[in-house]
Design a protein around this motif. Structure first.
Motif, mmCIF file in Angstrom:
data_model
loop_
_atom_site.group_PDB
_atom_site.id
_atom_site.type_symbol
_atom_site.label_atom_id
_atom_site.label_comp_id
_atom_site.label_asym_id
_atom_site.label_seq_id
_atom_site.Cartn_x
_atom_site.Cartn_y
_atom_site.Cartn_z
ATOM 1 N N ASN A 54 32.633 0.430 5.882
ATOM 2 C CA ASN A 54 32.785 1.862 6.107
ATOM 3 C C ASN A 54 32.162 2.219 7.452
ATOM 4 O O ASN A 54 30.928 2.280 7.588
ATOM 5 C CB ASN A 54 32.095 2.649 4.992
ATOM 6 C CG ASN A 54 32.316 4.150 5.124
ATOM 7 O OD1 ASN A 54 32.966 4.616 6.061
ATOM 8 N ND2 ASN A 54 31.785 4.906 4.179
ATOM 9 N N ARG A 57 29.408 4.887 7.721
ATOM 10 C CA ARG A 57 28.096 4.691 7.091
ATOM 11 C C ARG A 57 27.578 3.283 7.384
ATOM 12 O O ARG A 57 27.343 2.476 6.484
ATOM 13 C CB ARG A 57 28.178 4.945 5.583
ATOM 14 C CG ARG A 57 28.544 6.402 5.252
ATOM 15 C CD ARG A 57 28.542 6.698 3.787
ATOM 16 N NE ARG A 57 28.904 8.086 3.552
ATOM 17 C CZ ARG A 57 28.029 9.096 3.500
ATOM 18 N NH1 ARG A 57 26.737 8.856 3.665
ATOM 19 N NH2 ARG A 57 28.440 10.333 3.280
ATOM 20 N N SER A 62 32.344 -1.063 1.138
ATOM 21 C CA SER A 62 32.678 0.038 0.226
ATOM 22 C C SER A 62 34.051 -0.173 -0.387
ATOM 23 O O SER A 62 34.869 -0.957 0.113
ATOM 24 C CB SER A 62 32.639 1.381 0.970
ATOM 25 O OG SER A 62 31.403 1.583 1.614
ATOM 26 N N ASP A 107 29.527 -1.599 -8.467
ATOM 27 C CA ASP A 107 28.287 -1.285 -7.753
ATOM 28 C C ASP A 107 28.523 -0.838 -6.314
ATOM 29 O O ASP A 107 27.569 -0.415 -5.642
ATOM 30 C CB ASP A 107 27.362 -2.508 -7.751
ATOM 31 C CG ASP A 107 26.877 -2.864 -9.149
ATOM 32 O OD1 ASP A 107 26.842 -1.943 -9.992
ATOM 33 O OD2 ASP A 107 26.574 -4.043 -9.392
ATOM 34 N N PRO A 109 29.701 1.473 -3.105
ATOM 35 C CA PRO A 109 29.956 2.884 -2.812
ATOM 36 C C PRO A 109 31.459 3.142 -2.757
ATOM 37 O O PRO A 109 32.241 2.264 -2.355
ATOM 38 C CB PRO A 109 29.318 3.074 -1.429
ATOM 39 C CG PRO A 109 28.460 1.894 -1.207
ATOM 40 C CD PRO A 109 28.988 0.781 -2.021
ATOM 41 N N VAL A 111 34.727 5.416 -1.395
ATOM 42 C CA VAL A 111 35.206 6.352 -0.384
ATOM 43 C C VAL A 111 36.622 6.772 -0.772
ATOM 44 O O VAL A 111 37.539 5.938 -0.804
ATOM 45 C CB VAL A 111 35.215 5.731 1.026
ATOM 46 C CG1 VAL A 111 35.656 6.776 2.049
ATOM 47 C CG2 VAL A 111 33.849 5.177 1.384
ATOM 48 N N GLU A 136 31.259 15.518 -4.037
ATOM 49 C CA GLU A 136 30.585 14.380 -3.412
ATOM 50 C C GLU A 136 29.289 14.069 -4.153
ATOM 51 O O GLU A 136 28.523 14.963 -4.536
ATOM 52 C CB GLU A 136 30.316 14.680 -1.943
ATOM 53 C CG GLU A 136 29.915 13.438 -1.160
ATOM 54 C CD GLU A 136 30.125 13.610 0.334
ATOM 55 O OE1 GLU A 136 29.130 13.565 1.064
ATOM 56 O OE2 GLU A 136 31.295 13.806 0.748
ATOM 57 N N LYS A 137 29.041 12.760 -4.350
ATOM 58 C CA LYS A 137 27.837 12.279 -5.030
ATOM 59 C C LYS A 137 27.182 11.207 -4.165
ATOM 60 O O LYS A 137 27.685 10.862 -3.096
ATOM 61 C CB LYS A 137 28.203 11.715 -6.405
ATOM 62 C CG LYS A 137 28.902 12.710 -7.322
ATOM 63 C CD LYS A 137 29.343 12.047 -8.616
ATOM 64 C CE LYS A 137 30.122 13.017 -9.492
ATOM 65 N NZ LYS A 137 30.623 12.374 -10.733
ATOM 66 N N ALA A 138 26.109 10.654 -4.663
ATOM 67 C CA ALA A 138 25.387 9.629 -3.894
ATOM 68 C C ALA A 138 26.250 8.402 -3.652
ATOM 69 O O ALA A 138 26.142 7.745 -2.606
ATOM 70 C CB ALA A 138 24.105 9.241 -4.635
ATOM 71 N N THR A 139 27.133 8.084 -4.607
ATOM 72 C CA THR A 139 27.972 6.883 -4.466
ATOM 73 C C THR A 139 29.455 7.212 -4.259
ATOM 74 O O THR A 139 30.279 6.304 -4.207
ATOM 75 C CB THR A 139 27.830 5.993 -5.721
ATOM 76 O OG1 THR A 139 28.192 6.756 -6.878
ATOM 77 C CG2 THR A 139 26.405 5.493 -5.858
ATOM 78 N N VAL A 140 29.791 8.476 -4.195
ATOM 79 C CA VAL A 140 31.192 8.881 -3.996
ATOM 80 C C VAL A 140 31.267 9.786 -2.769
ATOM 81 O O VAL A 140 30.646 10.861 -2.743
ATOM 82 C CB VAL A 140 31.754 9.618 -5.233
ATOM 83 C CG1 VAL A 140 33.193 10.066 -4.960
ATOM 84 C CG2 VAL A 140 31.693 8.726 -6.459
ATOM 85 N N HIS A 141 32.034 9.334 -1.768
ATOM 86 C CA HIS A 141 32.180 10.084 -0.532
ATOM 87 C C HIS A 141 33.666 10.335 -0.272
ATOM 88 O O HIS A 141 34.543 9.681 -0.858
ATOM 89 C CB HIS A 141 31.568 9.314 0.630
ATOM 90 C CG HIS A 141 30.162 8.850 0.370
ATOM 91 N ND1 HIS A 141 29.090 9.702 0.383
ATOM 92 C CD2 HIS A 141 29.671 7.620 0.060
ATOM 93 C CE1 HIS A 141 27.979 9.024 0.116
ATOM 94 N NE2 HIS A 141 28.313 7.747 -0.093
#
Length: 567
Positions: A54, A57, A62, A107, A109, A111, A136-141
């Motif tokens: 990604n 980031r 990802s 596990d 992330p 996107v 949006e969450k900590a693991t979903v962008h």
């Protein structure tokens, strides 16, 4: 170059266009493609899934989930309609992420990418930003991949080396600029492919070359479609198909990931060729094929030779497209096979309508039009329609006999346009003997007259040839061991000629020799495409590179019942 790519991406449609090239773009850029778009299966909002770095980031590995949209993303496309984006994104969040991610990737992330060929309009950007902030969450962008980003991906990935450098880039741009002059555009595109298909260092580089050629064909096709002239795109698609085949032939590749990757790639090239052929031949030409003299008038020339050349070219293309559809109708998927079979019958009906509406097709001006005629008769044979086209071969035989008697309107072995246009210059013995010194067309017509059971006409044509052109050398061509290695790149210096067919003895002696040649030189032992059941690739090469069809493929196996007839 980026402007060329941006225009191309903006013009792509979602289904079978943008979603067809995105997996290759990702694979070339270091992504592992997990799923590709499929019809008839629930995708839970995800058109393409891939694992890769990604760049937004710090290149963290990802899982990318792509929802694809053609053209620009507008307010109308955001929340309403069958292909609306927001419902697809909700499906990704509610169904795909909780239920469909493989366990070994849970596990990573995630996107979620909205991918479009154009750009996101300002009137929808507020809704998009609000949706992203809410979900949006900590693991979903969320990410936006627009045409500009895809163009950069192409330039930095698939087209990063010699293809966009100096001279090669100019050749490609010339091909695009000259689409209204198909011969020139084709010549430049052919030069581009020669630049792409250089000797690779390894199989990975060869795969990259295949993807480059495929993408360049897509760009050429989209520009040609926008320009309303698909001639160059059709010829280029045949060329890419032929140049790609030896590197995708599973008999030449070891079993493994490379073989599967190449087969999937060739499937995409073939699909693109079908898209172009269907647009040009079925949708554009088909509606006018059975209108009296409509296609003849569309040639826009007062010269009968121009009309004859153009219509025989169309005859060959339609027949070849029908043979492709017929071959694919042998698929194990019953519904798909039935659709392809109906498509083959539709193409054959278009051809028959064209023959009835354009009498010039009864009198070929060039001897090598035996190629187009062999393709047509094979299509009629495999579709079980020989009785419907028997009168066409009978009429052609009568024209050939009459042309030999009066030394006018007989086919010439010359292929240069100016030579064909001036033929015949006179009716002198010297000129007549020079332009009837050898031929492949008469043998083909004799064989088909015998196959439809018209021995009387076959004997009449044989007698006319012996009386008026006893000097003519009748011959056929068959592949040899070297053919399968060099044919696909356009080399014509291969194969075996069988000259001096014993026409003086009898028709039976001619056919006995043909049968003996076919027995001693089986086609499947010489050509791998025939061996794996893809004979239309070999037929495409014969037509594209102007090599006679061997007698092995003059006739196929009957499959269906009649619908219309050609007189």
């Amino acid at each position: 170059m980026k402007l060329v790519l941006t225009h191309y991406l903006r013009s792509l449609r979602e289904r079978e266009e943008l979603d067809a090239i995105l997996p290759d773009l990702l694979a070339e850029s270091g992504f592992e493609v997990l799923t590709r778009p499929r019809r008839g299966t629930g995708q839970a909002g995800v058109d393409v899934a891939a694992v890769g770095p990604n760049p937004d980031r710090d290149n963290v590995r990802s899982l990318f989930l792509f929802t694809i949209k053609s053209g620009d993303l507008t307010r109308e496309h955001w929340d309403t309609g069958q292909q609306a984006v927001r419902p697809s994104l909700n499906e990704v969040l509610d169904d795909y992420i909780p239920n469909r991610i493989p366990p070994h990737l849970t596990d990573l992330p995630i996107v979620i990418c909205v991918c479009m060929g154009g750009e996101m309009r300002e009137n929808v950007r507020a809704q998009w930003s609000g949706f992203c902030r809410t979900n949006e969450k900590a693991t979903v962008h969320f990410a936006e991949w627009n045409g500009d980003r895809l163009a950069d991906l192409i330039l930095s990935g698939m087209l990063r080396s010699e293809l966009i450098e100096s001279e090669s880039r100019g050749v490609f741009q010339k091909a695009l600029a000259m689409l209204d002059h198909p011969d020139v555009a084709y010549r430049h595109f052919s030069s581009l492919l020669n630049t792409i298909f250089t000797k690779p260092k390894n199989q990975t580089e060869r795969t990259r070359q295949l993807r480059k050629a495929y993408l360049c064909l897509w760009i050429l096709f989209v520009w040609a479609r926008d320009a309303g002239n698909l001639e160059a795109a059709y010829r280029a698609s045949e060329l890419v198909l032929l140049r790609s085949w030896p590197y995708c032939d599973n008999t030449r590749l070891r079993k493994g990931s490379t073989q599967q990757e190449r087969l999937a790639h060739f499937d995409q090239v073939l699909k693109l060729h079908f898209i172009i052929a269907n647009l040009l031949l079925v949708e554009k030409i088909g509606p006018f094929a059975d209108k009296c003299h409509a296609l003849s008038m569309a040639v826009n020339s007062r010269n009968a030779v121009d009309i004859n050349l153009a219509l025989f070219e169309t005859l060959g293309r339609l027949s070849l497209h029908g043979l492709w559809l017929d071959a694919i109708s042998a698929s194990q998927d019953e519904a798909f096979a039935q659709a392809m079979s109906k498509g083959a019958d539709k193409v054959l009906n278009i051809v028959i309508g064209m023959l009835n509406a354009n009498p010039t097709l009864a009198a070929p001006v060039r001897d090598d039009f035996a190629i187009e005629l062999a393709l047509f008769m094979r299509l009629a044979s495999v579709r079980g329609r020989l009785s419907d086209v028997a009168d066409y071969i009978r009429g052609m035989s009568d024209h050939l006999c009459n042309g030999l008697r009066i030394r006018n309107h007989y086919p010439t072995p010359m292929t240069e346009y100016r030579d064909v246009l001036a033929h015949p210059i006179d009716r002198s013995d010297a000129y007549f003997e020079e332009h009837t010194r050898a031929g492949i067309l008469y043998t083909f017509v004799l064989a088909w007259l015998a196959m439809i059971g018209d021995q009387e006409r076959a004997e009449r044509l044989r007698s006319t040839l012996l009386e008026h052109a006893p000097h003519m050398t009748h011959q056929i061509w068959i592949p040899e061991g070297r053919t399968d290695d060099v044919f696909w790149n356009g080399d014509r210096d291969h194969g075996l000629s069988v000259p001096g067919l014993p026409l003086n003895d009898s028709l039976e002696a001619v056919f006995n020799l043909l049968n003996r040649v076919m027995e001693e030189h089986p086609l499947h032992e010489r050509v791998s495409a025939v061996r794996v059941g893809l004979i239309p690739i070999f037929l495409t090469a014969c037509r594209h590179y102007r090599m006679p069809l061997p007698p092995h493929v003059w006739r196929g196996h009957d499959r269906t019942a009649p619908d219309s007839t050609a007189s």
